[in-house]
Design a protein around this motif. Sequence first.
Motif, PDB file in Angstrom:
ATOM      1  N   TYR A 109     -49.489 -59.634 -17.645  1.00 25.21           N
ATOM      2  CA  TYR A 109     -50.449 -60.715 -17.410  1.00 25.21           C
ATOM      3  C   TYR A 109     -49.808 -61.798 -16.542  1.00 25.21           C
ATOM      4  N   GLN A 110     -48.605 -62.243 -16.929  1.00 27.96           N
ATOM      5  CA  GLN A 110     -47.885 -63.259 -16.160  1.00 27.96           C
ATOM      6  C   GLN A 110     -47.602 -62.771 -14.743  1.00 27.96           C
ATOM      7  N   VAL A 135     -47.322 -68.602 -20.197  1.00 26.70           N
ATOM      8  CA  VAL A 135     -48.539 -68.554 -21.009  1.00 26.70           C
ATOM      9  C   VAL A 135     -48.223 -69.338 -22.278  1.00 26.70           C
ATOM     10  N   ASP A 139     -53.381 -68.946 -25.863  1.00 23.84           N
ATOM     11  CA  ASP A 139     -54.507 -68.172 -25.333  1.00 23.84           C
ATOM     12  C   ASP A 139     -55.305 -68.920 -24.267  1.00 23.84           C
ATOM     13  N   GLU A 186     -47.864 -59.316 -22.302  1.00 24.26           N
ATOM     14  CA  GLU A 186     -47.912 -60.673 -21.752  1.00 24.26           C
ATOM     15  C   GLU A 186     -47.185 -60.721 -20.405  1.00 24.26           C
TER      16      GLU A 186
END
Length: 116
Positions: free
Chosen positions: A8-9, A35, A38, A5
């Motif tokens: 992704y961030q 986030v 989803d 994650e």
Amino acid sequence: MFGTEFEYQEKIRRLVVKIVKHYRGKGPENVKVMVENDSLITIEIKGVLSSLSEILMKEGAVDLVAENWKVLKPYLEREFMTEMIGTLGSRFTYTWKISELCPSGRAIVIQLNKSV
């Protein structure tokens, strides 16, 4: 899609910095990417206004900043929406607001909703 994650961030954060740098001429002071789940991503950006916009705001010409944004917003959307779709891996809708009008606390909060 991404290993963690955090990766992704970080990818989203780097893209936001690139967008702000393109508009402002330098990077924002701070970008936070959260986030939520989803389908919901919240981005908080501090230090997003151009130097000219900051001067106009200080002098009380908020209407001129709003008029300027009407021209810039479609340009920025055209230039960078494809990159954000590629980063997120799907289409999305978004909302944005200015969280505070005083310069020291001013931030723009963008919420991306991937459940389109």
